[in-house]
Design a protein around this motif. Sequence first.
Motif, PDB file in Angstrom:
ATOM      1  N   VAL A   5      -7.154 -11.711 -22.793  1.00  0.00           N
ATOM      2  CA  VAL A   5      -6.522 -10.867 -21.783  1.00  0.00           C
ATOM      3  C   VAL A   5      -5.343 -11.558 -21.138  1.00  0.00           C
ATOM      4  O   VAL A   5      -4.196 -11.101 -21.214  1.00  0.00           O
ATOM      5  N   PHE A   6      -5.586 -12.697 -20.490  1.00  0.00           N
ATOM      6  CA  PHE A   6      -4.557 -13.303 -19.649  1.00  0.00           C
ATOM      7  C   PHE A   6      -3.467 -14.024 -20.443  1.00  0.00           C
ATOM      8  O   PHE A   6      -2.389 -14.275 -19.909  1.00  0.00           O
ATOM      9  N   ARG A   7      -3.721 -14.331 -21.700  1.00  0.00           N
ATOM     10  CA  ARG A   7      -2.656 -14.884 -22.531  1.00  0.00           C
ATOM     11  C   ARG A   7      -1.944 -13.820 -23.358  1.00  0.00           C
ATOM     12  O   ARG A   7      -1.037 -14.135 -24.120  1.00  0.00           O
ATOM     13  N   ARG A   8      -2.332 -12.551 -23.197  1.00  0.00           N
ATOM     14  CA  ARG A   8      -1.706 -11.478 -23.987  1.00  0.00           C
ATOM     15  C   ARG A   8      -1.080 -10.395 -23.128  1.00  0.00           C
ATOM     16  O   ARG A   8      -0.134  -9.731 -23.566  1.00  0.00           O
ATOM     17  N   ALA A   9      -1.597 -10.170 -21.933  1.00  0.00           N
ATOM     18  CA  ALA A   9      -1.085  -9.100 -21.076  1.00  0.00           C
ATOM     19  C   ALA A   9       0.113  -9.589 -20.266  1.00  0.00           C
ATOM     20  O   ALA A   9       0.300 -10.789 -20.056  1.00  0.00           O
ATOM     21  N   TRP A  10       0.924  -8.641 -19.795  1.00  0.00           N
ATOM     22  CA  TRP A  10       2.000  -8.957 -18.857  1.00  0.00           C
ATOM     23  C   TRP A  10       1.393  -9.139 -17.474  1.00  0.00           C
ATOM     24  O   TRP A  10       0.633  -8.300 -16.998  1.00  0.00           O
ATOM     25  N   LEU A  11       1.728 -10.260 -16.825  1.00  0.00           N
ATOM     26  CA  LEU A  11       1.149 -10.623 -15.532  1.00  0.00           C
ATOM     27  C   LEU A  11       2.251 -10.674 -14.479  1.00  0.00           C
ATOM     28  O   LEU A  11       3.277 -11.342 -14.668  1.00  0.00           O
ATOM     29  N   ASN A  12       2.026  -9.995 -13.368  1.00  0.00           N
ATOM     30  CA  ASN A  12       3.000 -10.069 -12.277  1.00  0.00           C
ATOM     31  C   ASN A  12       2.820 -11.368 -11.504  1.00  0.00           C
ATOM     32  O   ASN A  12       1.704 -11.717 -11.113  1.00  0.00           O
ATOM     33  N   CYS A  31      -1.595  15.858  -1.948  1.00  0.00           N
ATOM     34  CA  CYS A  31      -2.400  15.890  -0.731  1.00  0.00           C
ATOM     35  C   CYS A  31      -1.501  16.077   0.488  1.00  0.00           C
ATOM     36  O   CYS A  31      -0.403  15.510   0.555  1.00  0.00           O
ATOM     37  N   ASP A  32      -1.975  16.840   1.451  1.00  0.00           N
ATOM     38  CA  ASP A  32      -1.250  17.018   2.702  1.00  0.00           C
ATOM     39  C   ASP A  32      -2.268  17.111   3.841  1.00  0.00           C
ATOM     40  O   ASP A  32      -2.973  18.109   3.966  1.00  0.00           O
ATOM     41  N   PRO A  33      -2.400  16.065   4.661  1.00  0.00           N
ATOM     42  CA  PRO A  33      -1.599  14.843   4.599  1.00  0.00           C
ATOM     43  C   PRO A  33      -2.063  13.923   3.473  1.00  0.00           C
ATOM     44  O   PRO A  33      -3.230  13.947   3.081  1.00  0.00           O
ATOM     45  N   TRP A  34      -1.124  13.147   2.982  1.00  0.00           N
ATOM     46  CA  TRP A  34      -1.400  12.181   1.922  1.00  0.00           C
ATOM     47  C   TRP A  34      -1.779  10.846   2.553  1.00  0.00           C
ATOM     48  O   TRP A  34      -1.135  10.391   3.501  1.00  0.00           O
ATOM     49  N   GLY A  35      -2.822  10.214   2.015  1.00  0.00           N
ATOM     50  CA  GLY A  35      -3.265   8.927   2.530  1.00  0.00           C
ATOM     51  C   GLY A  35      -2.660   7.769   1.788  1.00  0.00           C
ATOM     52  O   GLY A  35      -1.804   7.049   2.306  1.00  0.00           O
ATOM     53  N   LEU A  36      -3.075   7.592   0.516  1.00  0.00           N
ATOM     54  CA  LEU A  36      -2.576   6.461  -0.260  1.00  0.00           C
ATOM     55  C   LEU A  36      -2.793   6.707  -1.742  1.00  0.00           C
ATOM     56  O   LEU A  36      -3.606   7.535  -2.152  1.00  0.00           O
ATOM     57  N   ASP A  37      -2.044   5.961  -2.545  1.00  0.00           N
ATOM     58  CA  ASP A  37      -2.241   5.859  -3.994  1.00  0.00           C
ATOM     59  C   ASP A  37      -2.455   4.399  -4.329  1.00  0.00           C
ATOM     60  O   ASP A  37      -1.663   3.541  -3.923  1.00  0.00           O
ATOM     61  N   SER A  38      -3.506   4.106  -5.061  1.00  0.00           N
ATOM     62  CA  SER A  38      -3.782   2.748  -5.512  1.00  0.00           C
ATOM     63  C   SER A  38      -3.606   2.688  -7.023  1.00  0.00           C
ATOM     64  O   SER A  38      -4.425   3.225  -7.771  1.00  0.00           O
ATOM     65  N   PHE A  39      -2.516   2.051  -7.465  1.00  0.00           N
ATOM     66  CA  PHE A  39      -2.234   1.874  -8.889  1.00  0.00           C
ATOM     67  C   PHE A  39      -2.732   0.494  -9.312  1.00  0.00           C
ATOM     68  O   PHE A  39      -2.288  -0.519  -8.771  1.00  0.00           O
ATOM     69  N   GLN A  40      -3.636   0.481 -10.274  1.00  0.00           N
ATOM     70  CA  GLN A  40      -4.248  -0.773 -10.708  1.00  0.00           C
ATOM     71  C   GLN A  40      -3.742  -1.113 -12.105  1.00  0.00           C
ATOM     72  O   GLN A  40      -4.102  -0.473 -13.086  1.00  0.00           O
ATOM     73  N   LEU A  41      -2.864  -2.104 -12.143  1.00  0.00           N
ATOM     74  CA  LEU A  41      -2.225  -2.515 -13.385  1.00  0.00           C
ATOM     75  C   LEU A  41      -3.080  -3.585 -14.048  1.00  0.00           C
ATOM     76  O   LEU A  41      -3.364  -4.641 -13.444  1.00  0.00           O
ATOM     77  N   PHE A  42      -3.487  -3.312 -15.257  1.00  0.00           N
ATOM     78  CA  PHE A  42      -4.318  -4.259 -16.005  1.00  0.00           C
ATOM     79  C   PHE A  42      -3.521  -5.537 -16.284  1.00  0.00           C
ATOM     80  O   PHE A  42      -2.334  -5.464 -16.617  1.00  0.00           O
ATOM     81  N   PRO A  43      -4.102  -6.722 -16.136  1.00  0.00           N
ATOM     82  CA  PRO A  43      -5.501  -6.863 -15.777  1.00  0.00           C
ATOM     83  C   PRO A  43      -5.785  -7.020 -14.278  1.00  0.00           C
ATOM     84  O   PRO A  43      -6.819  -6.581 -13.805  1.00  0.00           O
TER      85      PRO A  43
END
Length: 421
Positions: free
Chosen positions: A42-49, A301-313
């Motif tokens: 995983v960690f040697r193959r994926a793009w990591l921020n 959504c109205d009102p909108w709370g949040l969006d949580s985008f989870q980028l692998f890994p």
Amino acid sequence: MARFPKPPEGSWTQHYPQLGTGPVSYRDSVDPAFYELERKAVFRRAWLNVGRVEQIPRKGSYFTKEMKVVNTSIIVVRTTTGEVKAYHNICRHRGNKLVWNDMPLEETSGVCRQFTCKYHAWRYDLDGNLTFVQQEGEFFDLDKSRYGLVPVHCDVWEGFIFVNFAKQPEQSLRDFLGPMITDLEGYPFDRMTSRFHYRSEVKANWKLYMDAFQEFYHAPVLHANQSPTAYSKAAAEAGFEAPHYRIEGPHRLVSTSGIRAWELADEMRKPIEDICESGLFGPWDKPDLGEMPVGLNPAKCDPWGLDSFQLFPNFVMLFWGQGWYLTYHYWPTSHNTHLFEGTVYFPQPRTPRERIAQELAAVSFKEYGLQDANTLEATQSMVESEVLDEFVLCDQEVLIRHLHTETAAWVDEYRRKTAGV
């Protein structure tokens, strides 16, 4: 409308039948052998921020990143042409760590014209070329052009700096991110330069902490002490259901509706929130950020709370409807420990009141994050007891199911590719 609306008598999980609905194993969070495979697969193959471009604002700006999960340290630098590059933080002479201050294992940052090794003063320019060797004539047929810094694949998306440790990445960064993430292009990341950062060492597997933020129906229970007892009890009994879940490739999204904190009953707010006009959901005075990208608030959504985008890994971008965002990073350090980093981003405050409102939001985030982390060591210790090997998940935990399934898939693919090698 949501891309995948939940049927009146259906479920989110049914949109992803490959994940199944049966109990899941957490063996991947307690097995040292699996962790060693995970590091390579995983960690040697994926793009990591590893950061943002604001950390290296001008030519010669750099920062280092300790990355125990791939057993290295890297230097990220802005070159003389303005390009962002990354290198392994190692001198080609005797293997000394090239850039560090008083403590070799601590991260550092600064500005320089070249990198000079503390051991024998070998020097490298910002493009990684070896430019000076102390007593060069003492070496045997030394060709400096062959001994530059070891590069790391590096690319930038919307100001986020990513690295990849594969010899050759299997996908470009943009292909790896996919449409669900690239639909966030146009968000004013470059305006969010008021930054608060927090990190903590956590004695639990990195995936267990990610699981804590992949569903929100725990909130009325785990965070009950943040509200008056009567409200907390009623909220826990009523439960919580997010209006939108989505999985695309290796990445995930959960989106929720929101509440306007200032419209809550007085007894449901803390005095400090009224004084500072801020709290967990951010400053009440929402900044004008212009038109938002199409990828945000997919459930409308109205009102909108949040969006949580989870980028692998291990990278999360969480956007609040009140006009700010935060990021999470979960950096494994062993099969049952990791380093958690949280960073909060706001537009630059225009007044002292705006600054205080931002600080209260940042402190509130930290408090809630600590509450989420508080359960993890207990979870890790009991999962490691192996009293149970299967755990049931509900429909709102579909993203948890996906993270563990996706991780296992990357490990299985790596095993197949390397079998007999």
